[in-house]
Design a protein around this motif. Structure first.
Motif, PDB file in Angstrom:
ATOM      1  N   LYS A   1      22.912  43.849  26.441  1.00 32.77           N
ATOM      2  CA  LYS A   1      22.945  43.265  27.781  1.00 32.77           C
ATOM      3  C   LYS A   1      23.239  41.769  27.724  1.00 32.77           C
ATOM      4  O   LYS A   1      24.025  41.242  28.517  1.00 32.77           O
ATOM      5  CB  LYS A   1      21.616  43.517  28.493  1.00 32.77           C
ATOM      6  N   GLU A   2      22.612  41.064  26.810  1.00 30.40           N
ATOM      7  CA  GLU A   2      22.846  39.617  26.723  1.00 30.40           C
ATOM      8  C   GLU A   2      24.262  39.317  26.250  1.00 30.40           C
ATOM      9  O   GLU A   2      24.875  38.339  26.685  1.00 30.40           O
ATOM     10  CB  GLU A   2      21.778  38.972  25.838  1.00 30.40           C
TER      11      GLU A   2
ATOM     12  N   ALA B   1      29.759  37.720  27.908  1.00 29.93           N
ATOM     13  CA  ALA B   1      31.173  38.082  28.030  1.00 29.93           C
ATOM     14  C   ALA B   1      31.660  37.927  29.470  1.00 29.93           C
ATOM     15  O   ALA B   1      32.740  37.385  29.717  1.00 29.93           O
ATOM     16  CB  ALA B   1      31.382  39.515  27.549  1.00 29.93           C
ATOM     17  N   TYR B   2      30.868  38.418  30.410  1.00 26.97           N
ATOM     18  CA  TYR B   2      31.262  38.281  31.816  1.00 26.97           C
ATOM     19  C   TYR B   2      31.291  36.818  32.229  1.00 26.97           C
ATOM     20  O   TYR B   2      32.164  36.386  32.988  1.00 26.97           O
ATOM     21  CB  TYR B   2      30.314  39.068  32.721  1.00 26.97           C
TER      22      TYR B   2
ATOM     23  N   VAL C   1      25.121  42.012  38.253  1.00 24.60           N
ATOM     24  CA  VAL C   1      24.314  43.192  37.920  1.00 24.60           C
ATOM     25  C   VAL C   1      23.921  43.164  36.452  1.00 24.60           C
ATOM     26  O   VAL C   1      22.768  43.448  36.090  1.00 24.60           O
ATOM     27  CB  VAL C   1      25.090  44.481  38.253  1.00 24.60           C
ATOM     28  N   GLU C   2      24.885  42.813  35.585  1.00 23.55           N
ATOM     29  CA  GLU C   2      24.582  42.745  34.157  1.00 23.55           C
ATOM     30  C   GLU C   2      23.474  41.727  33.892  1.00 23.55           C
ATOM     31  O   GLU C   2      22.595  41.945  33.046  1.00 23.55           O
ATOM     32  CB  GLU C   2      25.844  42.377  33.370  1.00 23.55           C
ATOM     33  N   SER C   3      23.523  40.614  34.590  1.00 22.98           N
ATOM     34  CA  SER C   3      22.518  39.579  34.406  1.00 22.98           C
ATOM     35  C   SER C   3      21.134  40.073  34.826  1.00 22.98           C
ATOM     36  O   SER C   3      20.129  39.806  34.147  1.00 22.98           O
ATOM     37  CB  SER C   3      22.906  38.338  35.223  1.00 22.98           C
ATOM     38  N   ARG C   4      21.073  40.821  35.914  1.00 20.04           N
ATOM     39  CA  ARG C   4      19.785  41.371  36.362  1.00 20.04           C
ATOM     40  C   ARG C   4      19.266  42.396  35.363  1.00 20.04           C
ATOM     41  O   ARG C   4      18.065  42.453  35.084  1.00 20.04           O
ATOM     42  CB  ARG C   4      19.947  41.993  37.751  1.00 20.04           C
ATOM     43  N   HIS C   5      20.170  43.198  34.846  1.00 12.12           N
ATOM     44  CA  HIS C   5      19.760  44.161  33.813  1.00 12.12           C
ATOM     45  C   HIS C   5      19.183  43.432  32.597  1.00 12.12           C
ATOM     46  O   HIS C   5      18.149  43.838  32.047  1.00 12.12           O
ATOM     47  CB  HIS C   5      20.963  44.995  33.352  1.00 12.12           C
ATOM     48  N   ALA C   6      19.887  42.384  32.157  1.00 15.49           N
ATOM     49  CA  ALA C   6      19.445  41.637  30.975  1.00 15.49           C
ATOM     50  C   ALA C   6      18.059  41.042  31.206  1.00 15.49           C
ATOM     51  O   ALA C   6      17.194  41.079  30.321  1.00 15.49           O
ATOM     52  CB  ALA C   6      20.450  40.544  30.645  1.00 15.49           C
ATOM     53  N   ALA C   7      17.844  40.487  32.387  1.00 16.76           N
ATOM     54  CA  ALA C   7      16.538  39.912  32.707  1.00 16.76           C
ATOM     55  C   ALA C   7      15.458  40.986  32.695  1.00 16.76           C
ATOM     56  O   ALA C   7      14.342  40.769  32.202  1.00 16.76           O
ATOM     57  CB  ALA C   7      16.597  39.231  34.078  1.00 16.76           C
TER      58      ALA C   7
ATOM     59  N   SER D   1       9.703  36.413  30.165  1.00 22.00           N
ATOM     60  CA  SER D   1      10.611  35.750  29.225  1.00 22.00           C
ATOM     61  C   SER D   1      12.059  35.797  29.687  1.00 22.00           C
ATOM     62  O   SER D   1      12.947  35.362  28.961  1.00 22.00           O
ATOM     63  CB  SER D   1      10.519  36.416  27.848  1.00 22.00           C
ATOM     64  N   PHE D   2      12.294  36.308  30.897  1.00 26.10           N
ATOM     65  CA  PHE D   2      13.678  36.539  31.311  1.00 26.10           C
ATOM     66  C   PHE D   2      14.482  35.257  31.443  1.00 26.10           C
ATOM     67  O   PHE D   2      15.714  35.292  31.404  1.00 26.10           O
ATOM     68  CB  PHE D   2      13.717  37.321  32.633  1.00 26.10           C
ATOM     69  N   ALA D   3      13.794  34.121  31.576  1.00 23.48           N
ATOM     70  CA  ALA D   3      14.506  32.841  31.671  1.00 23.48           C
ATOM     71  C   ALA D   3      14.029  31.894  30.575  1.00 23.48           C
ATOM     72  O   ALA D   3      14.014  30.676  30.760  1.00 23.48           O
ATOM     73  CB  ALA D   3      14.300  32.216  33.043  1.00 23.48           C
TER      74      ALA D   3
END
Length: 243
Positions: free
Chosen positions: A150-151, A156-157, A186-192, A202-204
């Protein structure tokens, strides 16, 4: 297990609701695709059955993102096919949602690429990704694998705006950019989310968010070696020019 997604600061958002919202976002984006196909675009050059050479145009970029979405969908499918024994019901539901979202992303890009999708002629010989370096038999291992991909995907995005294109390619790229930005969100929310499951709040954290308050951004040349171990093919991104 508590619903730790509700621990996100400022959000009383249940995990399941969070994932449904994220999925709805990209589902809406998919509706924007109608009319976006460009039949004049050329497919990426495949020098042989084991090497994918991406062209320096929108088709090359979309095929790059398509490969990343294939990779993620395959990972989540593998976990869903054999859940770790220490997964809770919430974990199972979360990974099913994540799998579904990645399938939506993958199929959205495939639809957008139409006949320019690089694996259009593989038939039943679909890519089999390699996840041997991950321990998918434990909750911690599954979430660690999810966080890793995810990260990478977020980076990449985030890097797509740094693509260098000829002027004739710019209108095509701009036509797709709104959709890609939504998918990046969406990818960023998934990663978080997956990061917070491993370590609450720890998401940030500073190891993922830079001093400028932003996620990292990586070019294909930086991403390619990081995903090489998972790919059954060689990815050649040297022609895909980024700054």
């Amino acid at each position: 297990m508590s619903d730790s997604a509700s621990s996100f600061p400022g959000r009383a958002l249940r995990r399941r609701s969070f994932l449904r919202v994220a999925g709805a976002t990209v589902a809406s984006s998919a509706l924007l695709l109608a009319g976006c196909n460009d039949d004049d675009e050329v497919a990426p050059v495949t020098t042989n059955s084991n090497t994918l050479v991406l062209t320096n145009n929108t088709v090359g970029l979309l095929n790059y993102l398509y490969l990343l979405e294939q990779l993620q969908a395959a990972l989540f499918q593998k976990v869903v096919d054999a859940f770790p024994s220490d997964f809770t019901a919430d974990d199972r539901a979360a990974f099913i949602d994540l799998r579904d979202h990645e399938v939506i992303h993958r199929e959205t890009l495939k639809y957008l690429l139409d006949t320019s999708v690089y694996d259009i002629n593989v038939g039943t010989n679909v890519l089999v990704f390699k996840f041997d370096s991950f321990n998918l038999s434990t909750r911690s291992g599954a979430y660690t694998a999810a966080r890793t991909l995810k990260e990478l995907s977020v980076s990449a995005y985030n890097g797509i705006s740094r693509m260098v294109l000829e002027s004739k390619e710019q209108p095509t790229f701009q036509a797709h950019l709104k959709l890609l930005v939504k998918m990046a969100s969406v990818e960023s929310r998934h990663a978080a989310f997956v990061r917070d499951q491993l370590q609450p709040n720890s998401f940030a954290a500073s190891d993922v968010i830079g001093t400028n308050g932003l996620d990292s951004s990586k070019t294909p040349a930086e991403v390619a070696p990081l995903i090489a171990a998972y790919l059954p093919i060689t990815l050649d991104v040297t022609a895909l020019i980024f700054i």
